[in-house]
Design a protein around this motif. Structure first.
Motif, PDB file in Angstrom:
ATOM      1  N   GLU A 122      -8.062  -5.165   3.239  1.00 39.51           N
ATOM      2  CA  GLU A 122      -6.934  -4.877   4.309  1.00 39.51           C
ATOM      3  C   GLU A 122      -6.072  -6.146   4.270  1.00 39.51           C
ATOM      4  OE1 GLU A 122      -8.510  -4.322   8.120  1.00 39.51           O
ATOM      5  OE2 GLU A 122      -9.587  -2.757   7.834  1.00 39.51           O
ATOM      6  N   VAL A 123      -4.762  -5.794   4.377  1.00 40.35           N
ATOM      7  CA  VAL A 123      -3.568  -6.680   4.173  1.00 40.35           C
ATOM      8  C   VAL A 123      -3.729  -7.305   5.789  1.00 40.35           C
ATOM      9  CG1 VAL A 123      -1.255  -7.074   3.949  1.00 40.35           C
ATOM     10  CG2 VAL A 123      -2.189  -5.237   2.687  1.00 40.35           C
ATOM     11  N   VAL A 124      -4.012  -8.555   5.678  1.00 44.37           N
ATOM     12  CA  VAL A 124      -4.163  -9.234   6.763  1.00 44.37           C
ATOM     13  C   VAL A 124      -3.158 -10.311   7.071  1.00 44.37           C
ATOM     14  CG1 VAL A 124      -5.707 -10.746   8.054  1.00 44.37           C
ATOM     15  CG2 VAL A 124      -6.789  -8.804   6.974  1.00 44.37           C
ATOM     16  N   ALA A 125      -2.500 -10.450   8.197  1.00 38.48           N
ATOM     17  CA  ALA A 125      -1.382 -11.383   8.532  1.00 38.48           C
ATOM     18  C   ALA A 125      -2.370 -12.601   9.384  1.00 38.48           C
ATOM     19  CB  ALA A 125      -0.368 -10.930   9.336  1.00 38.48           C
ATOM     20  N   GLY A 126      -1.810 -13.869   9.386  1.00 34.71           N
ATOM     21  CA  GLY A 126      -2.399 -15.022   9.874  1.00 34.71           C
ATOM     22  C   GLY A 126      -1.298 -15.713  10.463  1.00 34.71           C
ATOM     23  N   PHE A 127      -1.581 -16.153  11.452  1.00 38.60           N
ATOM     24  CA  PHE A 127      -0.468 -16.782  12.430  1.00 38.60           C
ATOM     25  C   PHE A 127      -0.809 -18.413  12.844  1.00 38.60           C
ATOM     26  CE2 PHE A 127       0.254 -12.367  12.875  1.00 38.60           C
ATOM     27  CZ  PHE A 127       1.530 -12.208  12.619  1.00 38.60           C
ATOM     28  N   ASN A 128      -0.009 -19.139  13.399  1.00 36.43           N
ATOM     29  CA  ASN A 128      -0.531 -20.657  14.015  1.00 36.43           C
ATOM     30  C   ASN A 128      -1.580 -20.407  15.010  1.00 36.43           C
ATOM     31  OD1 ASN A 128       1.359 -22.173  12.617  1.00 36.43           O
ATOM     32  ND2 ASN A 128       2.980 -21.620  13.888  1.00 36.43           N
ATOM     33  N   GLY A 129      -2.402 -21.003  15.264  1.00 40.19           N
ATOM     34  CA  GLY A 129      -3.573 -21.302  15.964  1.00 40.19           C
ATOM     35  C   GLY A 129      -4.800 -20.415  15.577  1.00 40.19           C
ATOM     36  N   GLY A 130      -4.596 -19.885  14.349  1.00 35.90           N
ATOM     37  CA  GLY A 130      -5.802 -18.939  13.925  1.00 35.90           C
ATOM     38  C   GLY A 130      -5.711 -17.785  14.151  1.00 35.90           C
ATOM     39  N   GLN A 131      -4.742 -17.096  14.829  1.00 35.88           N
ATOM     40  CA  GLN A 131      -4.796 -15.769  15.284  1.00 35.88           C
ATOM     41  C   GLN A 131      -4.469 -14.847  14.088  1.00 35.88           C
ATOM     42  OE1 GLN A 131      -1.966 -14.728  18.396  1.00 35.88           O
ATOM     43  NE2 GLN A 131      -2.509 -12.698  18.801  1.00 35.88           N
ATOM     44  N   THR A 132      -5.136 -13.694  13.665  1.00 38.44           N
ATOM     45  CA  THR A 132      -5.131 -12.895  12.681  1.00 38.44           C
ATOM     46  C   THR A 132      -4.927 -11.549  13.341  1.00 38.44           C
ATOM     47  OG1 THR A 132      -7.382 -12.488  12.373  1.00 38.44           O
ATOM     48  CG2 THR A 132      -6.349 -14.447  11.038  1.00 38.44           C
ATOM     49  N   SER A 133      -4.214 -10.618  12.525  1.00 40.85           N
ATOM     50  CA  SER A 133      -3.995  -9.131  12.668  1.00 40.85           C
ATOM     51  C   SER A 133      -3.903  -8.587  11.271  1.00 40.85           C
ATOM     52  CB  SER A 133      -2.652  -8.994  13.283  1.00 40.85           C
ATOM     53  OG  SER A 133      -2.260  -7.835  13.365  1.00 40.85           O
ATOM     54  N   SER A 134      -4.664  -7.336  11.200  1.00 35.31           N
ATOM     55  CA  SER A 134      -4.595  -6.546  10.215  1.00 35.31           C
ATOM     56  C   SER A 134      -3.472  -5.778  10.201  1.00 35.31           C
ATOM     57  CB  SER A 134      -5.957  -5.555   9.961  1.00 35.31           C
ATOM     58  OG  SER A 134      -5.833  -4.737   9.033  1.00 35.31           O
ATOM     59  N   LEU A 135      -2.728  -5.480   9.309  1.00 36.96           N
ATOM     60  CA  LEU A 135      -1.584  -4.935   9.044  1.00 36.96           C
ATOM     61  C   LEU A 135      -1.781  -3.429   8.551  1.00 36.96           C
ATOM     62  CD1 LEU A 135       0.865  -7.608   7.462  1.00 36.96           C
ATOM     63  CD2 LEU A 135       0.429  -7.039   9.743  1.00 36.96           C
ATOM     64  N   THR A 136      -3.124  -2.983   8.023  1.00 33.68           N
ATOM     65  CA  THR A 136      -3.248  -2.001   7.454  1.00 33.68           C
ATOM     66  C   THR A 136      -4.632  -1.285   8.040  1.00 33.68           C
ATOM     67  OG1 THR A 136      -4.505  -2.924   5.509  1.00 33.68           O
ATOM     68  CG2 THR A 136      -2.085  -2.474   5.380  1.00 33.68           C
ATOM     69  N   ALA A 137      -5.230  -1.729   9.110  1.00 36.03           N
ATOM     70  CA  ALA A 137      -6.464  -1.360   9.606  1.00 36.03           C
ATOM     71  C   ALA A 137      -6.336   0.128   9.886  1.00 36.03           C
ATOM     72  CB  ALA A 137      -6.473  -1.838  10.878  1.00 36.03           C
ATOM     73  N   ASP A 138      -7.451   0.916   9.530  1.00 33.34           N
ATOM     74  CA  ASP A 138      -7.834   2.392   9.564  1.00 33.34           C
ATOM     75  C   ASP A 138      -6.667   2.916   8.955  1.00 33.34           C
ATOM     76  OD1 ASP A 138      -9.838   1.641  11.368  1.00 33.34           O
ATOM     77  OD2 ASP A 138      -8.280   1.294  12.955  1.00 33.34           O
ATOM     78  N   ARG A 139      -5.876   2.486   8.066  1.00 34.17           N
ATOM     79  CA  ARG A 139      -4.799   3.304   7.347  1.00 34.17           C
ATOM     80  C   ARG A 139      -5.058   3.179   5.629  1.00 34.17           C
ATOM     81  NH1 ARG A 139      -1.390   6.249  10.139  1.00 34.17           N
ATOM     82  NH2 ARG A 139       0.112   6.512   8.168  1.00 34.17           N
ATOM     83  N   TYR A 140      -5.031   1.902   5.167  1.00 32.01           N
ATOM     84  CA  TYR A 140      -5.203   1.497   4.104  1.00 32.01           C
ATOM     85  C   TYR A 140      -6.135   0.515   3.458  1.00 32.01           C
ATOM     86  CZ  TYR A 140      -3.187   0.521  -0.659  1.00 32.01           C
ATOM     87  OH  TYR A 140      -3.009   0.390  -2.035  1.00 32.01           O
ATOM     88  N   LYS A 141      -6.916   0.738   2.631  1.00 31.29           N
ATOM     89  CA  LYS A 141      -8.155  -0.017   1.885  1.00 31.29           C
ATOM     90  C   LYS A 141      -7.602  -0.061   0.613  1.00 31.29           C
ATOM     91  CE  LYS A 141     -11.851  -0.986   3.625  1.00 31.29           C
ATOM     92  NZ  LYS A 141     -11.711  -1.984   4.795  1.00 31.29           N
ATOM     93  N   THR A 142      -7.908  -1.455  -0.032  1.00 36.12           N
ATOM     94  CA  THR A 142      -7.717  -1.570  -1.451  1.00 36.12           C
ATOM     95  C   THR A 142      -9.189  -2.036  -2.284  1.00 36.12           C
ATOM     96  OG1 THR A 142      -6.683  -2.575  -3.176  1.00 36.12           O
ATOM     97  CG2 THR A 142      -6.881  -3.778  -1.195  1.00 36.12           C
ATOM     98  N   THR A 143      -9.397  -1.790  -3.194  1.00 37.71           N
ATOM     99  CA  THR A 143     -10.648  -2.310  -3.910  1.00 37.71           C
ATOM    100  C   THR A 143     -10.193  -3.383  -5.091  1.00 37.71           C
ATOM    101  OG1 THR A 143     -10.496  -0.255  -5.623  1.00 37.71           O
ATOM    102  CG2 THR A 143     -11.933  -0.193  -3.442  1.00 37.71           C
ATOM    103  N   ALA A 144      -9.040  -3.825  -4.791  1.00 39.58           N
ATOM    104  CA  ALA A 144      -8.319  -4.822  -5.876  1.00 39.58           C
ATOM    105  C   ALA A 144      -9.462  -5.876  -5.961  1.00 39.58           C
ATOM    106  CB  ALA A 144      -7.205  -5.277  -5.671  1.00 39.58           C
ATOM    107  N   THR A 145      -9.629  -6.284  -7.095  1.00 38.71           N
ATOM    108  CA  THR A 145     -10.649  -7.803  -7.120  1.00 38.71           C
ATOM    109  C   THR A 145      -9.876  -8.876  -7.550  1.00 38.71           C
ATOM    110  OG1 THR A 145     -10.971  -7.021  -9.652  1.00 38.71           O
ATOM    111  CG2 THR A 145     -12.636  -6.339  -7.980  1.00 38.71           C
TER     112      THR A 145
END
Length: 388
Positions: free
Chosen positions: A345-368
Protein backbone atom coordinates in the motif's frame (compact mmCIF):
# COMPACT_ATOMS: atom_id res chain seq x y z
CA UNK A 1 -15.94 9.65 -24.35
CA UNK A 2 -16.19 8.13 -20.87
CA UNK A 3 -17.43 10.55 -18.23
CA UNK A 4 -18.09 10.27 -14.49
CA UNK A 5 -20.51 12.18 -12.36
CA UNK A 6 -18.24 11.34 -9.45
CA UNK A 7 -14.87 9.61 -9.36
CA UNK A 8 -13.73 7.98 -6.14
CA UNK A 9 -10.51 6.45 -7.39
CA UNK A 10 -8.88 3.27 -8.65
CA UNK A 11 -9.85 0.05 -6.90
CA UNK A 12 -8.05 -3.19 -7.68
CA UNK A 13 -8.83 -4.88 -4.38
CA UNK A 14 -12.48 -5.88 -4.65
CA UNK A 15 -13.83 -7.99 -7.57
CA UNK A 16 -14.62 -6.00 -10.72
CA UNK A 17 -18.33 -6.91 -10.62
CA UNK A 18 -18.67 -5.22 -7.24
CA UNK A 19 -17.19 -1.88 -8.34
CA UNK A 20 -19.37 1.19 -8.19
CA UNK A 21 -19.85 3.44 -11.20
CA UNK A 22 -17.38 5.88 -9.72
CA UNK A 23 -14.48 3.36 -9.55
CA UNK A 24 -11.86 2.28 -12.07
CA UNK A 25 -9.61 -0.77 -12.07
CA UNK A 26 -6.87 1.19 -13.80
CA UNK A 27 -6.36 4.52 -15.53
CA UNK A 28 -3.62 5.36 -18.03
CA UNK A 29 -2.33 8.74 -19.22
CA UNK A 30 -4.75 10.76 -17.14
CA UNK A 31 -4.54 13.29 -14.32
CA UNK A 32 -7.02 13.40 -11.45
CA UNK A 33 -8.08 16.87 -10.34
CA UNK A 34 -8.65 18.14 -6.81
CA UNK A 35 -12.41 17.56 -7.11
CA UNK A 36 -12.11 14.14 -8.75
CA UNK A 37 -12.28 15.28 -12.38
CA UNK A 38 -10.33 13.25 -14.94
CA UNK A 39 -8.30 14.99 -17.64
CA UNK A 40 -5.85 13.77 -20.26
CA UNK A 41 -2.29 13.91 -19.00
CA UNK A 42 -0.17 16.59 -20.64
CA UNK A 43 2.13 15.67 -23.50
CA UNK A 44 5.92 15.56 -23.55
CA UNK A 45 8.65 17.25 -25.56
CA UNK A 46 11.84 15.40 -26.47
CA UNK A 47 14.93 17.40 -25.60
CA UNK A 48 17.48 14.62 -26.22
CA UNK A 49 17.45 11.31 -28.06
CA UNK A 50 20.06 9.85 -25.69
CA UNK A 51 19.04 7.41 -22.95
CA UNK A 52 19.04 9.19 -19.61
CA UNK A 53 18.80 7.20 -16.37
CA UNK A 54 18.95 8.01 -12.67
CA UNK A 55 17.48 11.51 -13.03
CA UNK A 56 17.78 13.71 -9.95
CA UNK A 57 16.90 17.33 -9.29
CA UNK A 58 19.75 19.02 -7.44
CA UNK A 59 19.94 22.69 -6.47
CA UNK A 60 20.15 24.58 -9.75
CA UNK A 61 20.98 21.59 -11.96
CA UNK A 62 19.84 18.08 -12.80
CA UNK A 63 21.91 14.89 -12.59
CA UNK A 64 21.59 11.86 -14.85
CA UNK A 65 23.61 8.93 -16.11
CA UNK A 66 24.05 8.81 -19.88
CA UNK A 67 25.69 5.53 -20.82
CA UNK A 68 28.43 5.17 -18.22
CA UNK A 69 28.81 8.93 -17.61
CA UNK A 70 27.37 10.98 -14.77
CA UNK A 71 26.24 14.28 -16.29
CA UNK A 72 25.07 17.57 -14.77
CA UNK A 73 22.44 19.32 -16.89
CA UNK A 74 22.13 23.05 -16.25
CA UNK A 75 19.31 25.48 -17.12
CA UNK A 76 19.58 26.35 -20.80
CA UNK A 77 20.90 22.90 -21.69
CA UNK A 78 24.56 23.22 -20.69
CA UNK A 79 26.13 19.88 -19.74
CA UNK A 80 29.11 18.93 -17.59
CA UNK A 81 30.48 15.37 -17.43
CA UNK A 82 31.23 14.76 -13.76
CA UNK A 83 32.29 11.11 -13.86
CA UNK A 84 33.19 9.16 -16.98
CA UNK A 85 32.75 5.64 -15.63
CA UNK A 86 29.97 5.61 -13.03
CA UNK A 87 28.03 3.06 -15.08
CA UNK A 88 24.34 2.70 -16.01
CA UNK A 89 23.15 0.91 -12.85
CA UNK A 90 21.04 2.54 -10.14
CA UNK A 91 22.45 5.63 -8.44
CA UNK A 92 21.36 7.10 -5.11
CA UNK A 93 21.62 10.83 -4.41
CA UNK A 94 21.39 13.23 -1.47
CA UNK A 95 21.07 17.03 -1.63
CA UNK A 96 23.06 18.87 1.03
CA UNK A 97 22.12 22.28 2.49
CA UNK A 98 25.20 23.93 0.95
CA UNK A 99 23.99 23.19 -2.59
CA UNK A 100 26.17 20.16 -3.22
CA UNK A 101 24.81 16.69 -3.96
CA UNK A 102 26.29 13.34 -3.04
CA UNK A 103 25.97 10.35 -5.34
CA UNK A 104 26.74 6.63 -5.03
CA UNK A 105 26.15 3.44 -6.98
CA UNK A 106 27.18 1.24 -4.07
CA UNK A 107 30.78 1.00 -5.28
CA UNK A 108 31.73 4.51 -6.44
CA UNK A 109 30.68 7.65 -4.62
CA UNK A 110 31.35 11.34 -4.85
CA UNK A 111 30.07 14.83 -4.19
CA UNK A 112 29.40 17.58 -6.74
CA UNK A 113 28.23 21.16 -7.13
CA UNK A 114 27.26 20.52 -10.74
CA UNK A 115 30.56 21.87 -12.06
CA UNK A 116 33.19 19.56 -10.58
CA UNK A 117 33.06 16.22 -8.81
CA UNK A 118 35.24 15.11 -5.92
CA UNK A 119 35.53 11.97 -3.85
CA UNK A 120 33.07 12.11 -0.98
CA UNK A 121 35.52 10.29 1.30
CA UNK A 122 39.21 10.93 1.84
CA UNK A 123 41.41 7.94 2.48
CA UNK A 124 44.14 8.23 5.12
CA UNK A 125 47.81 8.00 4.09
CA UNK A 126 48.78 4.55 2.84
CA UNK A 127 51.87 4.33 5.06
CA UNK A 128 53.57 6.00 8.00
CA UNK A 129 56.89 6.52 6.25
CA UNK A 130 60.12 5.98 8.18
CA UNK A 131 60.95 7.95 11.36
CA UNK A 132 64.47 9.19 12.01
CA UNK A 133 66.31 11.46 14.42
CA UNK A 134 66.51 15.24 14.09
CA UNK A 135 67.87 18.00 16.28
CA UNK A 136 65.28 20.01 18.20
CA UNK A 137 63.95 21.20 21.55
CA UNK A 138 61.55 18.44 22.56
CA UNK A 139 62.01 16.82 25.95
CA UNK A 140 63.68 13.44 25.49
CA UNK A 141 61.11 10.68 25.81
CA UNK A 142 58.67 8.39 24.06
CA UNK A 143 56.24 9.87 21.50
CA UNK A 144 53.81 8.80 18.75
CA UNK A 145 53.28 10.61 15.48
CA UNK A 146 50.02 10.70 13.51
CA UNK A 147 49.40 11.36 9.81
CA UNK A 148 46.35 12.52 7.85
CA UNK A 149 45.69 13.60 4.28
CA UNK A 150 44.06 16.99 3.73
CA UNK A 151 42.50 17.92 0.39
CA UNK A 152 43.95 21.30 -0.41
CA UNK A 153 41.01 22.59 -2.46
CA UNK A 154 38.49 22.45 0.39
CA UNK A 155 40.44 21.52 3.55
CA UNK A 156 38.63 18.21 4.10
CA UNK A 157 40.80 15.91 6.21
CA UNK A 158 41.06 12.13 6.38
CA UNK A 159 41.05 9.90 9.45
CA UNK A 160 44.41 9.65 11.20
CA UNK A 161 46.86 6.77 11.26
CA UNK A 162 49.44 6.60 14.04
CA UNK A 163 52.78 5.05 14.75
CA UNK A 164 54.04 2.79 17.47
CA UNK A 165 55.83 4.67 20.28
CA UNK A 166 59.22 5.98 19.21
CA UNK A 167 62.06 7.33 21.34
CA UNK A 168 63.13 10.91 20.61
CA UNK A 169 66.48 11.67 22.20
CA UNK A 170 67.84 14.62 20.18
CA UNK A 171 64.71 16.79 20.46
CA UNK A 172 63.42 16.50 16.89
CA UNK A 173 61.61 14.24 14.44
CA UNK A 174 62.34 13.50 10.79
CA UNK A 175 60.08 11.46 8.51
CA UNK A 176 61.07 10.02 5.12
CA UNK A 177 59.12 7.98 2.61
CA UNK A 178 55.83 9.77 3.27
CA UNK A 179 53.08 8.98 0.73
CA UNK A 180 52.51 11.80 -1.77
CA UNK A 181 49.14 12.24 -3.48
CA UNK A 182 48.29 14.90 -6.04
CA UNK A 183 45.98 17.58 -4.62
CA UNK A 184 46.62 16.57 -1.02
CA UNK A 185 49.06 17.45 1.71
CA UNK A 186 50.13 15.25 4.59
CA UNK A 187 49.47 16.73 8.02
CA UNK A 188 51.83 15.56 10.75
CA UNK A 189 50.77 15.40 14.39
CA UNK A 190 52.83 14.51 17.43
CA UNK A 191 51.73 13.30 20.83
CA UNK A 192 52.83 14.84 24.05
CA UNK A 193 55.65 13.18 25.97
CA UNK A 194 54.69 9.60 26.89
CA UNK A 195 52.26 9.30 23.96
CA UNK A 196 49.06 11.15 24.93
CA UNK A 197 47.04 13.15 22.37
CA UNK A 198 47.98 14.26 18.86
CA UNK A 199 48.93 17.86 18.05
CA UNK A 200 49.69 19.50 14.70
CA UNK A 201 53.37 20.14 14.01
CA UNK A 202 53.24 20.81 10.28
CA UNK A 203 52.30 19.78 6.74
CA UNK A 204 54.28 18.01 4.05
CA UNK A 205 53.74 18.10 0.28
CA UNK A 206 56.82 15.98 -0.43
CA UNK A 207 57.99 12.63 0.91
CA UNK A 208 60.12 14.19 3.68
CA UNK A 209 59.31 16.22 6.78
CA UNK A 210 61.40 17.52 9.67
CA UNK A 211 60.43 19.32 12.89
CA UNK A 212 62.33 20.34 16.01
CA UNK A 213 60.01 22.59 18.01
CA UNK A 214 59.22 22.71 21.71
CA UNK A 215 56.71 20.74 23.79
CA UNK A 216 54.81 23.97 24.37
CA UNK A 217 54.16 24.13 20.60
CA UNK A 218 51.97 21.01 20.83
CA UNK A 219 48.67 22.88 21.05
CA UNK A 220 46.35 22.27 18.05
CA UNK A 221 44.75 18.81 18.41
CA UNK A 222 43.93 16.40 15.59
CA UNK A 223 40.15 16.33 15.12
CA UNK A 224 39.97 13.13 13.07
CA UNK A 225 41.68 10.74 15.49
CA UNK A 226 39.48 7.72 16.13
CA UNK A 227 37.26 8.41 13.11
CA UNK A 228 36.90 6.38 9.92
CA UNK A 229 36.12 6.96 6.26
CA UNK A 230 32.37 7.31 5.73
CA UNK A 231 31.09 4.09 4.11
CA UNK A 232 30.10 4.07 0.44
CA UNK A 233 26.56 2.73 0.98
CA UNK A 234 23.48 3.02 -1.23
CA UNK A 235 20.32 4.81 0.02
CA UNK A 236 21.41 8.21 1.32
CA UNK A 237 19.68 11.06 3.16
CA UNK A 238 20.48 14.21 5.15
CA UNK A 239 19.20 14.60 8.71
CA UNK A 240 20.12 17.24 11.29
CA UNK A 241 23.62 18.01 9.96
CA UNK A 242 24.44 14.35 9.28
CA UNK A 243 24.55 12.31 6.09
CA UNK A 244 22.93 8.89 6.51
CA UNK A 245 23.63 5.90 4.30
CA UNK A 246 22.66 2.24 4.15
CA UNK A 247 25.16 -0.59 3.91
CA UNK A 248 23.08 -3.74 3.69
CA UNK A 249 21.08 -3.87 6.92
CA UNK A 250 23.18 -1.21 8.70
CA UNK A 251 22.36 2.51 8.86
CA UNK A 252 25.47 4.67 9.21
CA UNK A 253 25.63 8.35 10.19
CA UNK A 254 28.41 10.76 9.31
CA UNK A 255 29.86 13.14 11.84
CA UNK A 256 27.87 16.41 12.11
CA UNK A 257 28.63 18.73 9.16
CA UNK A 258 31.34 16.30 8.01
CA UNK A 259 29.92 14.07 5.27
CA UNK A 260 33.24 12.30 4.61
CA UNK A 261 33.85 10.98 8.14
CA UNK A 262 32.04 8.71 10.59
CA UNK A 263 32.63 7.27 14.04
CA UNK A 264 32.79 3.50 14.29
CA UNK A 265 30.05 3.53 16.95
CA UNK A 266 27.50 5.63 15.03
CA UNK A 267 25.43 2.98 13.30
CA UNK A 268 22.04 1.27 13.75
CA UNK A 269 21.59 -2.34 12.74
CA UNK A 270 18.32 -3.82 11.45
CA UNK A 271 17.16 -7.39 10.91
CA UNK A 272 16.81 -7.04 7.14
CA UNK A 273 18.28 -5.03 4.28
CA UNK A 274 17.48 -1.31 4.20
CA UNK A 275 15.29 -0.12 1.29
CA UNK A 276 14.56 3.53 2.25
CA UNK A 277 15.87 6.32 4.51
CA UNK A 278 13.32 9.12 5.01
CA UNK A 279 14.07 11.75 7.67
CA UNK A 280 11.42 14.01 9.24
CA UNK A 281 11.81 16.68 11.90
CA UNK A 282 11.74 14.41 14.94
CA UNK A 283 13.01 11.12 13.61
CA UNK A 284 13.87 8.91 10.68
CA UNK A 285 11.68 6.45 8.80
CA UNK A 286 13.75 3.44 7.74
CA UNK A 287 12.26 0.99 5.28
CA UNK A 288 13.57 -2.56 5.24
CA UNK A 289 12.77 -5.79 3.43
CA UNK A 290 10.65 -6.75 6.45
CA UNK A 291 9.18 -3.59 7.96
CA UNK A 292 8.75 0.18 8.07
CA UNK A 293 10.57 1.43 11.16
CA UNK A 294 10.43 4.84 12.82
CA UNK A 295 13.48 5.96 14.77
CA UNK A 296 12.10 8.69 16.99
CA UNK A 297 14.24 11.48 18.42
CA UNK A 298 16.19 14.61 17.56
CA UNK A 299 19.73 13.36 18.27
CA UNK A 300 21.43 10.29 16.89
CA UNK A 301 22.14 8.90 20.36
CA UNK A 302 18.51 9.06 21.59
CA UNK A 303 16.75 7.57 18.56
CA UNK A 304 14.11 5.08 19.71
CA UNK A 305 13.02 2.09 17.59
CA UNK A 306 9.30 1.85 16.71
CA UNK A 307 7.87 -0.74 14.30
CA UNK A 308 4.95 0.87 12.46
CA UNK A 309 3.53 -2.58 11.52
CA UNK A 310 3.12 -1.46 7.90
CA UNK A 311 5.08 -4.30 6.33
CA UNK A 312 8.11 -4.44 4.02
CA UNK A 313 9.04 -1.34 2.03
CA UNK A 314 9.56 -1.56 -1.73
CA UNK A 315 13.08 -0.47 -2.74
CA UNK A 316 13.09 2.97 -4.37
CA UNK A 317 9.55 3.85 -3.27
CA UNK A 318 10.41 6.31 -0.50
CA UNK A 319 10.09 10.06 -1.14
CA UNK A 320 9.86 13.14 1.05
CA UNK A 321 6.58 15.08 0.80
CA UNK A 322 5.22 18.24 2.48
CA UNK A 323 2.82 17.01 5.15
CA UNK A 324 0.09 19.40 4.04
CA UNK A 325 -0.11 17.54 0.71
CA UNK A 326 -0.91 14.17 2.31
CA UNK A 327 -4.23 12.99 3.73
CA UNK A 328 -4.31 12.30 7.47
CA UNK A 329 -7.65 11.21 8.94
CA UNK A 330 -10.34 13.62 7.79
CA UNK A 331 -7.80 16.34 7.11
CA UNK A 332 -4.20 16.70 6.02
CA UNK A 333 -0.88 16.47 7.78
CA UNK A 334 1.63 19.20 8.61
CA UNK A 335 5.37 19.72 8.64
CA UNK A 336 7.71 17.20 7.10
CA UNK A 337 6.37 13.87 5.89
CA UNK A 338 7.15 10.99 3.58
CA UNK A 339 5.41 8.48 1.33
CA UNK A 340 6.46 4.95 0.40
CA UNK A 341 5.02 1.59 -0.62
CA UNK A 342 4.83 -0.61 2.46
CA UNK A 343 2.95 -3.87 2.63
CA UNK A 344 1.74 -3.28 -0.93
CA UNK A 345 0.00 0.00 0.00
CA UNK A 346 1.02 3.63 -0.43
CA UNK A 347 1.74 4.75 3.12
CA UNK A 348 2.28 8.28 4.44
CA UNK A 349 4.49 8.94 7.47
CA UNK A 350 4.41 12.10 9.57
CA UNK A 351 6.31 13.62 12.47
CA UNK A 352 6.04 11.62 15.65
CA UNK A 353 5.97 8.30 13.83
CA UNK A 354 2.29 8.53 12.88
CA UNK A 355 1.49 6.68 9.66
CA UNK A 356 -1.55 6.43 7.44
CA UNK A 357 -2.33 4.17 4.49
CA UNK A 358 -3.44 6.26 1.52
CA UNK A 359 -4.70 3.25 -0.45
CA UNK A 360 -6.03 0.89 2.24
CA UNK A 361 -8.80 -1.46 1.04
CA UNK A 362 -8.67 0.15 -2.41
CA UNK A 363 -5.34 -0.43 -4.10
CA UNK A 364 -2.43 -2.86 -3.61
CA UNK A 365 0.67 -3.26 -5.71
CA UNK A 366 2.97 -6.22 -6.21
CA UNK A 367 5.91 -4.10 -7.41
CA UNK A 368 9.27 -5.32 -6.13
CA UNK A 369 11.35 -2.25 -7.03
CA UNK A 370 10.36 1.19 -8.30
CA UNK A 371 11.71 4.64 -9.05
CA UNK A 372 9.48 7.10 -7.19
CA UNK A 373 9.02 10.84 -6.96
CA UNK A 374 6.53 13.41 -5.71
CA UNK A 375 5.44 16.44 -7.70
CA UNK A 376 2.65 18.98 -8.00
CA UNK A 377 1.01 19.72 -11.36
CA UNK A 378 -1.36 22.70 -11.37
CA UNK A 379 -1.70 22.35 -7.61
CA UNK A 380 -2.46 18.62 -7.81
CA UNK A 381 -0.15 16.45 -5.67
CA UNK A 382 1.10 13.32 -7.42
CA UNK A 383 3.03 10.36 -6.07
CA UNK A 384 4.62 8.52 -8.99
CA UNK A 385 6.25 5.09 -8.73
CA UNK A 386 7.56 3.52 -11.93
CA UNK A 387 8.32 -0.23 -11.71
CA UNK A 388 11.95 -1.11 -12.45
Amino acid sequence: MLTFEAFTGINNVIPAHRLQGSDLIQAANVDIGLTGEITRRGGTTEISDLCHKNLWQAKGFMLATVGSELVAIHPGGGRVVLHTALGPERVWYCNLPDGRTTYTNGLIHGITDGLVSRDRSIEPPSSLGAPDFAVGQLFPGRYRYHLTHRRMVDGAESPAIFSQPIDISLGGLRLDGLPVELGYETLVYLSSKDGEGAYLIGAATTSSFEWGGKNSDLALPCRTTGLQVFPVGTYTAFWRSRVLTAVGNVLWASRPNTPHLSHWREFKQFTAGITAILPVSDGIYVGTQEALIFLGGTTWEQLAYIDTKRGPVVPGSGVLVPGKRLKLGDGVGAGEAMACIAGGEVVAGFNGGQTSSLTADRYKTTATEVCATFREIDGIPQYIAVPQ
